[in-house]
Design an enzyme around this catalytic site. Structure first.
Site, mmCIF file in Angstrom:
data_model
loop_
_atom_site.group_PDB
_atom_site.id
_atom_site.type_symbol
_atom_site.label_atom_id
_atom_site.label_comp_id
_atom_site.label_asym_id
_atom_site.label_seq_id
_atom_site.Cartn_x
_atom_site.Cartn_y
_atom_site.Cartn_z
ATOM 1 N N LEU A 227 0.835 -1.199 0.000
ATOM 2 C CA LEU A 227 0.000 0.000 0.000
ATOM 3 C C LEU A 227 0.869 1.249 0.000
ATOM 4 O O LEU A 227 0.536 2.251 -0.653
ATOM 5 C CB LEU A 227 -0.931 -0.005 1.216
ATOM 6 C CG LEU A 227 -1.826 1.231 1.357
ATOM 7 C CD1 LEU A 227 -2.752 1.370 0.157
ATOM 8 C CD2 LEU A 227 -2.626 1.170 2.645
ATOM 9 N N TYR A 228 1.977 1.209 0.728
ATOM 10 C CA TYR A 228 2.899 2.353 0.725
ATOM 11 C C TYR A 228 3.320 2.679 -0.706
ATOM 12 O O TYR A 228 3.274 3.837 -1.140
ATOM 13 C CB TYR A 228 4.126 2.031 1.574
ATOM 14 C CG TYR A 228 5.252 3.029 1.426
ATOM 15 C CD1 TYR A 228 5.135 4.313 1.936
ATOM 16 C CD2 TYR A 228 6.434 2.684 0.759
ATOM 17 C CE1 TYR A 228 6.159 5.241 1.788
ATOM 18 C CE2 TYR A 228 7.458 3.597 0.613
ATOM 19 C CZ TYR A 228 7.326 4.878 1.129
ATOM 20 O OH TYR A 228 8.345 5.791 0.973
ATOM 21 N N ALA A 229 3.722 1.650 -1.458
ATOM 22 C CA ALA A 229 4.131 1.858 -2.846
ATOM 23 C C ALA A 229 2.982 2.413 -3.684
ATOM 24 O O ALA A 229 3.183 3.304 -4.526
ATOM 25 C CB ALA A 229 4.630 0.543 -3.442
ATOM 26 N N THR A 231 0.511 4.299 -2.684
ATOM 27 C CA THR A 231 0.276 5.717 -2.383
ATOM 28 C C THR A 231 1.342 6.599 -3.023
ATOM 29 O O THR A 231 1.056 7.718 -3.445
ATOM 30 C CB THR A 231 0.226 5.981 -0.867
ATOM 31 O OG1 THR A 231 1.483 5.630 -0.262
ATOM 32 C CG2 THR A 231 -0.896 5.196 -0.209
#
Length: 417
Positions: A227-229, A231
């Site tokens: 999810l970090y990637a 965003t």
């Protein structure tokens, strides 16, 4: 010669499919943000209330104005640095101020990791004559006030919810900071007159499941593994939108595993050091068939040079008061070291520097969003920014260990991750 109609149709349908894919991801993340309000370390519930009490304080205003004024360099920049009490932010602020630029910092001092370390960085910047405002990028009133007090020529946007694995525990915090916060900042920037040029931190994580190495800015980035990637990839698409519609000059920097003094306690090199010294076991992950996990470790001083190179080569935004006047600069660069190192070798170097044998536990890498390796192609940054990393892992870790031992011995604190 005209291309076959079938080729044009294929490209048309591929473009539509790509647009639909990223639209769905963006809408999904926005829905996640609205239905799961942030209640964690990156929440701005406390950071929004405090600025309201000080926005009209003459002393506070004078400190902002003084900090944002170039002091010795002709034609010096006036830079708003978000995430100023973070790892990269602290080093960028100090370096800009040291060369004579005006710098105003902004940070919400959340508790994702030990806030005491962030406060120590803030004290370091105060001694360097940099004022760090406590506040959140999701507070438009505060941002507008800062732009009212200082006519910023540039924004160095480093504020973000970091960490790949934490996204599985608190996904809404990533949408709150990395998407909503970025949009809020861009909204204020596009309405400014004149508009600032923007340099912001994307991430090497956008390469996701890409298997082609080294990673190039021309590679596909539509298969994020976390999810970090996702965003950060969404941030790149949002940057394109604000560049296209409002004429904002925007440069994205894809950092590759930054390490060094004043670093983040959630990074492997940092908590490996802490646990080795305490005699605790450390976990080293490996891929299928005992594949070594490797990272393109990049020393903080090299990253800072890349950041300043991006600021110094950024062209002016072309809009004014939210209206685009012409095409504006839009760039993305890899900032890495071009030399991937197995994590096992990093541990060996730390053992020698600390003079302590690590208690190692080797396990298969879990499905937590991490990737097996990263490797940067930096030819574009070399050509356009003059970027040239010079610090190898042995040298960089030696400097980090020296700082770590001095900081935690001098403060009498223990490193809490």
């Amino acid at each position: 010669m005209d291309k076959p109609l079938s080729v044009n149709r294929f490209r048309y349908h591929f473009s539509i499919a790509r647009l639909v894919f990223w639209t769905c991801i963006f809408l999904g993340l926005i829905l996640l943000f609205f239905f799961h309000s942030p209640h964690s370390s990156s929440s701005s519930s406390t950071s929004d209330s405090a600025p309201r009490r000080i926005l009209a304080d003459p002393d506070w205003e004078s400190r902002v104005i003084k900090s944002g004024k170039p002091r010795s360099r002709a034609g010096g920049l006036r830079v708003l640095v978000t995430g100023a009490a973070g790892f990269v932010g602290t080093h960028v602020c100090a370096t800009l101020r040291r060369r004579g630029d005006g710098v105003v910092g902004l940070d919400n001092f959340n508790a994702y990791y030990d806030p005491a370390l962030k406060q120590a960085r803030r004290s370091l910047l105060e001694r360097a004559d940099v004022f760090v405002v406590k506040g959140d990028i999701n507070n438009p009133t505060l941002l507008s006030k800062l732009f009212e007090l200082v006519q910023f020529t540039h924004v160095m946007h480093l504020a973000a919810q970091a960490g790949v694995r934490y996204a599985m525990k608190n996904p809404s915090s990533y949408v709150h900071s990395n998407i909503a916060g970025f949009v809020n900042l861009l909204e204020v920037c596009k309405s400014a007159n004149p508009q600032p040029a923007i340099v912001w931190a994307s991430s090497s994580s956008v390469y996701g499941l890409n298997t082609k190495v080294p990673f190039s800015e021309k590679d596909r980035t539509d298969k994020p593994s976390s999810l970090y990637a996702a965003t950060k990839k969404a941030g790149e698409e949002i940057a394109h939108t604000y560049n296209h519609i409002y004429g904002l000059s925007i440069t994205g920097l894809r950092f590759f595993t930054v390490y060094g003094p004043w670093g983040r306690p959630d990074m492997a090199y940092f908590f490996f050091t802490k646990d080795i010294l305490k005699g605790k076991p450390i976990t080293i992950f490996e891929g299928p068939d005992h594949f070594s996990v490797a990272r393109d470790f990049t020393y903080i001083d090299d990253i800072v040079k890349g950041c300043l190179g991006a600021l110094d080569t950024a062209k002016k935004s072309t809009g004014s008061g939210g209206v685009k006047k012409g095409p504006a600069q839009l760039r993305v660069f890899n900032l890495g070291n071009t030399s991937p190192v197995p994590v096992s070798k990093l541990v060996n170097i730390l053992e020698k520097l600390l003079k302590v044998k690590a208690k190692k536990i080797v396990l298969p890498m879990p499905a937590n969003g991490d990737v097996l390796f990263t490797h940067a192609n930096i030819s574009l940054a070399q050509r356009e920014l003059g970027y040239k990393p010079t610090t190898d892992l042995q040298t960089g870790l030696k400097k980090f260990v020296r700082w770590y031992l001095n900081f935690y011995t001098r403060t009498g604190k223990t490193s809490n991750v």
